[in-house]
Design an enzyme around this catalytic site. Sequence first.
Site, PDB file in Angstrom:
ATOM      1  CB  SER A 195      12.019  23.393 -14.247  1.00 56.08           C
ATOM      2  OG  SER A 195      11.364  24.401 -14.231  1.00 56.08           O
TER       3      SER A 195
ATOM      4  CD  GLU B 219       8.353  12.668 -15.032  1.00 52.47           C
ATOM      5  OE1 GLU B 219       7.549  13.130 -14.650  1.00 52.47           O
ATOM      6  OE2 GLU B 219       9.371  13.194 -15.438  1.00 52.47           O
TER       7      GLU B 219
ATOM      8  CE  LYS C 226      10.989  19.761 -10.211  1.00 47.28           C
ATOM      9  NZ  LYS C 226       9.732  19.803 -10.711  1.00 47.28           N
TER      10      LYS C 226
ATOM     11  CG  HIS D  61      -1.578  -1.201   1.391  1.00 45.59           C
ATOM     12  ND1 HIS D  61      -3.019  -1.531   0.940  1.00 45.59           N
ATOM     13  CD2 HIS D  61      -1.240  -2.392   2.235  1.00 45.59           C
ATOM     14  CE1 HIS D  61      -3.231  -2.628   1.253  1.00 45.59           C
ATOM     15  NE2 HIS D  61      -2.309  -3.072   1.749  1.00 45.59           N
TER      16      HIS D  61
END
Length: 474
Positions: A292, A305, A298, A171
């Site tokens: 970024s 992804e 970043k 979980h």
Amino acid sequence: MDKSESANKKKPKKAINLSWGGRFNEPIDEFVKRFSASLFFDKRLYNEDILGSIAHAQMLEHVGILTEGETEKIIKGLEHIKKDIVNNNFNWLLELEDVHMNIEAALIQRIGSVGKKLHTGRSRNDQVATDLRLWLRNQIDSINKLLFNLQRGIIELALSHSATIMPGFTHLQIAQPVTLGHHLLAWNEMLERDYGRLTDCRERLNQCPLGAAALAGTTFPIDRKFTASKLGFTKPTKNSLDSVSDRDFAMEFCSVASIIMSHLSRMAEELVLWTSAQFDFVTLPDRFCTGSSIMPQKKNPDVPELVRGKSGRITGNLIALLTIMKSQPLAYNKDNQEDKEPLFDTVDTLSDCLRAFSDMIPYMKIKKNNMLEASAKGFSTATDLADYLVNKNVPFREAHEIVGKSVAFAIEQGLELPQLSLFQMKGFSNKIEEDVFDILTAKGSVESRNHFGGTSPAVVAEAANRAMITITNR
Ligand code: ARG
């Protein structure tokens, strides 16, 4: 004869398709030409198309339909065409619709009327089915190599981290400590089953449709076994109607690809989590990340992804294929032409994703300390404490209760279990002794799970070695 017929008779026939234009009175509509052509995408089947044609010609010679000289001419012509295509020196014509008719027309143009004999006992329907099987068979072989590279990278990493401790989750909550090697080998198990699925798919598709012709076979005394074996197929397909209409092999491959991509996507998801500041378990090499334009700090895990995102695309391709096939009556229908783009895209995307991961995963930096620290959080050794009590003759359900109470107490105190004193623990059960502290450590916890399939460093090292032997012996 009415007026329109006689008018049609006078129309010049010059722009009508050479391969099927005999019964047509007007050239194809310009829009329909583009709409019905598959040349844009099926060009890439040229190699398989030529191999199939060579085998077909050899078979025609073998059964006495072509002479040795004719066959030689055809083969030389085809090889020449192949060379021109490879050298980007081939004039593809949209009016010739697809790769098959382009190559056949070029052959006739180059070697004259002998070229017109090649299509004896054959149709584009069995031709395209053959090309596609040959092509996919090759692609599966390349994908298996990419899969091997990825598995090897993962297994090597598992071997060097057989004793690296990290939290295991259920979980997405910290559950019990495991070793990183064990976690990585779980990835490998998924991929190993994928290899099995690819192998099954390859085996099932490896049959030759040539000879089915348009749908009903042919009147010529063809030798289908001969063609099948020339092309490395195990045997000819058994039913001519099925041969030209079956695209199960493409659907099966796309199903397997979707499963592989769902595995890669799960791995990607973990990498995205692990690289976040909240987990901080691994860093990816800069070359696999982007920054970024506004936030200078970043570093985004773009490659994982994208792999996660592309799994959606591959599942979409599978659904497209299943939908294309589901309502088609026997035998060939032009709908089948729509099988290629989803299949090609699946092969390309899957290959890219496997490559991206096998280039990246071996170079991840593992932050062992962060993993270890995290594994001590979340009362991850609570089950070990329960097992400890069971070994001291406390029934498991009672032990569970005792540990539950100790955890609640520790939470109240803002402590983890190993930070409680022996005195405090004895308050919950007098069976608890000094030796409890060994089993409350993450190290003690993983080391004691030393059965087959368990997470102990020794078992994981053995499993990694076995996995390496398995992939090497393929
Ligand atoms: N380009 C076609 C395809 O990809 C080849 C077969 C065409 N056959 C036909 N009877 N129109 O399916």
